[in-house]
Scaffold this active site. Structure first.
Site, mmCIF file in Angstrom:
data_model
loop_
_atom_site.group_PDB
_atom_site.id
_atom_site.type_symbol
_atom_site.label_atom_id
_atom_site.label_comp_id
_atom_site.label_asym_id
_atom_site.label_seq_id
_atom_site.Cartn_x
_atom_site.Cartn_y
_atom_site.Cartn_z
ATOM 1 N N LYS A 34 0.856 -1.188 0.000
ATOM 2 C CA LYS A 34 0.000 0.000 0.000
ATOM 3 C C LYS A 34 0.892 1.238 0.000
ATOM 4 O O LYS A 34 1.795 1.368 0.839
ATOM 5 C CB LYS A 34 -0.891 0.018 1.241
ATOM 6 C CG LYS A 34 -1.811 1.238 1.288
ATOM 7 C CD LYS A 34 -2.778 1.151 2.435
ATOM 8 C CE LYS A 34 -2.251 1.717 3.723
ATOM 9 N NZ LYS A 34 -1.990 3.166 3.709
ATOM 10 N N ARG A 88 2.681 -0.880 10.876
ATOM 11 C CA ARG A 88 3.744 -0.943 11.871
ATOM 12 C C ARG A 88 4.047 -2.321 12.442
ATOM 13 O O ARG A 88 5.191 -2.581 12.802
ATOM 14 C CB ARG A 88 3.436 0.070 12.997
ATOM 15 C CG ARG A 88 3.681 1.504 12.533
ATOM 16 C CD ARG A 88 3.004 2.539 13.383
ATOM 17 N NE ARG A 88 1.561 2.582 13.161
ATOM 18 C CZ ARG A 88 0.742 3.468 13.704
ATOM 19 N NH1 ARG A 88 1.224 4.384 14.529
ATOM 20 N NH2 ARG A 88 -0.542 3.448 13.433
ATOM 21 N N LYS A 136 -7.145 8.330 -0.510
ATOM 22 C CA LYS A 136 -8.386 8.746 0.176
ATOM 23 C C LYS A 136 -8.928 10.064 -0.356
ATOM 24 O O LYS A 136 -9.070 11.042 0.386
ATOM 25 C CB LYS A 136 -8.138 8.895 1.689
ATOM 26 C CG LYS A 136 -7.666 7.637 2.387
ATOM 27 C CD LYS A 136 -7.596 7.875 3.898
ATOM 28 C CE LYS A 136 -7.112 6.681 4.668
ATOM 29 N NZ LYS A 136 -5.690 6.372 4.464
ATOM 30 N N THR A 175 -9.960 4.009 11.029
ATOM 31 C CA THR A 175 -9.815 3.099 12.175
ATOM 32 C C THR A 175 -9.150 3.788 13.371
ATOM 33 O O THR A 175 -9.065 3.209 14.448
ATOM 34 C CB THR A 175 -9.018 1.840 11.776
ATOM 35 O OG1 THR A 175 -7.910 2.235 10.971
ATOM 36 C CG2 THR A 175 -9.880 0.887 10.988
ATOM 37 N N ASP A 195 -3.402 4.432 -1.695
ATOM 38 C CA ASP A 195 -4.308 4.872 -0.625
ATOM 39 C C ASP A 195 -4.238 6.391 -0.466
ATOM 40 O O ASP A 195 -3.592 6.899 0.436
ATOM 41 C CB ASP A 195 -3.875 4.152 0.666
ATOM 42 C CG ASP A 195 -4.686 4.540 1.888
ATOM 43 O OD1 ASP A 195 -5.824 5.006 1.737
ATOM 44 O OD2 ASP A 195 -4.163 4.359 3.010
ATOM 45 N N ASP A 223 -13.309 15.375 -2.272
ATOM 46 C CA ASP A 223 -13.432 16.747 -2.780
ATOM 47 C C ASP A 223 -14.744 16.808 -3.557
ATOM 48 O O ASP A 223 -15.540 15.859 -3.496
ATOM 49 C CB ASP A 223 -12.207 17.061 -3.663
ATOM 50 C CG ASP A 223 -11.887 18.555 -3.704
ATOM 51 O OD1 ASP A 223 -12.845 19.360 -3.803
ATOM 52 O OD2 ASP A 223 -10.709 18.915 -3.657
HETATM 53 O O1 C5P Z 1 0.778 1.087 11.048
HETATM 54 P P1 C5P Z 1 -0.664 0.689 10.868
HETATM 55 O O2 C5P Z 1 -0.856 -0.812 10.750
HETATM 56 O O3 C5P Z 1 -1.571 1.327 11.886
HETATM 57 O O4 C5P Z 1 -1.044 1.283 9.434
HETATM 58 C C1 C5P Z 1 -2.359 1.282 8.943
HETATM 59 C C2 C5P Z 1 -2.373 1.910 7.575
HETATM 60 O O5 C5P Z 1 -3.699 1.885 7.086
HETATM 61 C C3 C5P Z 1 -1.926 3.361 7.536
HETATM 62 O O6 C5P Z 1 -1.197 3.524 6.326
HETATM 63 C C4 C5P Z 1 -3.212 4.162 7.487
HETATM 64 O O7 C5P Z 1 -3.073 5.340 6.720
HETATM 65 C C5 C5P Z 1 -4.151 3.200 6.765
HETATM 66 N N1 C5P Z 1 -5.577 3.362 7.051
HETATM 67 C C6 C5P Z 1 -6.117 3.244 8.329
HETATM 68 N N2 C5P Z 1 -7.458 3.392 8.552
HETATM 69 C C7 C5P Z 1 -8.284 3.631 7.522
HETATM 70 C C8 C5P Z 1 -7.759 3.738 6.232
HETATM 71 C C9 C5P Z 1 -6.400 3.580 6.032
HETATM 72 O O8 C5P Z 1 -5.360 2.989 9.272
HETATM 73 N N3 C5P Z 1 -9.583 3.705 7.716
#
Ligand code: C5P
Length: 232
Positions: free
Chosen positions: A32, A211, A61, A119, A59, A64
């Site tokens: 991603k 992460r 998002k 999330t 991603d 607009d």
């Molecule tokens: O590090 P982590 O596992 O929290 O990363 C989650 C990834 O998913 C990040 O790149 C974040 O931008 C993306 N994301 C998210 N929640 C959403 C949409 C995308 O955490 N609803």
């Protein structure tokens, strides 16, 4: 549609990203590309990763007015990404414009999914800051319904909401779920989190893991563990 683990490459440069992906040897995980990397490197990073053989979820998002999102999606449709997304909060009309812009003259297009509620947003934050008073699960499912009505392929949501989405919108409507942590890892800024095993149990179609893999001592081993738990 096959289940897969998507690695969130939240790095600030292409160099760092490639160095990270080289730790996977011959393996070519689904990746991603988010705002940080895309804004730092531009479309070239997408081409580079596709050329390396990775599937790419872009991603960005988008959110607009419909005309702007439609035109931006037209540009993105020229990049050979596998999946991209918009915020469902931009309205059904905006999502329709996005889909129209993304569709190439030959009718082909990447998967298009809609972010429902991030999330990182808790029920309390949604109520106090976004002024939405309904239960999170219901909000996610209704936003998902708008996305489905607009012709999109699925939603981004927490694995915790995947059952409600599938129940309301069918098992073919994709749930792409971030907010996933290997047991024992810190949640960080995420609020609605589960393990890959739990995400599987809840019926997620794709998990997006950042992460827990990128910050692991051995990212390839952490990725393998995610795959084992999620796909088996
Ligand atoms: O590090 P982590 O596992 O929290 O990363 C989650 C990834 O998913 C990040 O790149 C974040 O931008 C993306 N994301 C998210 N929640 C959403 C949409 C995308 O955490 N609803």
């Amino acid at each position: 549609m096959g289940k897969d683990v998507i690695i969130a490459c939240d790095f600030s440069s292409g160099h760092e990203t490639i160095e990270f992906l080289e730790r996977f040897g011959e393996e070519r995980p689904y990746v991603k590309i988010g705002m940080e990397l895309f804004y730092a490197e531009g479309p070239d990073i997408v081409r580079q990763l596709k050329q390396r053989g990775h599937k790419v979820f872009l991603d960005l998002k988008l959110h607009d007015i419909p005309n702007t999102v439609g035109k931006a999606m037209r540009v993105l449709s020229g990049l050979d990404v596998d999946m991209c997304n918009v915020h469902a909060a931009g309205t059904r009309r905006m999502m329709e414009a996005a889909l129209e812009g993304l569709t190439r003259p030959d009718g082909s297009r990447p998967l298009l999914i809609a972010v429902t509620q991030l999330t990182s947003t808790s029920q309390q934050q949604m109520e106090e800051d976004i002024l939405i008073g309904r239960p999170m699960e219901e909000v996610v499912a209704i936003y998902g319904q708008r996305a489905q009505e607009a012709g999109l392929d699925g939603v981004v949501c927490s694995p915790l909401e995947a059952p409600a989405v599938h129940e309301r919108l069918g098992s073919d409507f994709l749930t792409v779920t971030p907010g996933v942590r290997l047991a024992g890892d810190a949640a960080g800024d995420q609020q609605r989190v589960t393990t890959p095993a739990k995400a599987r149990e809840l019926g997620s179609d794709y998990i997006v893991v950042g992460r827990s893999i990128t910050a692991a001592e051995n990212p390839a081993a952490a990725y393998e563990r995610c795959r084992q738990e999620f796909i088996g």
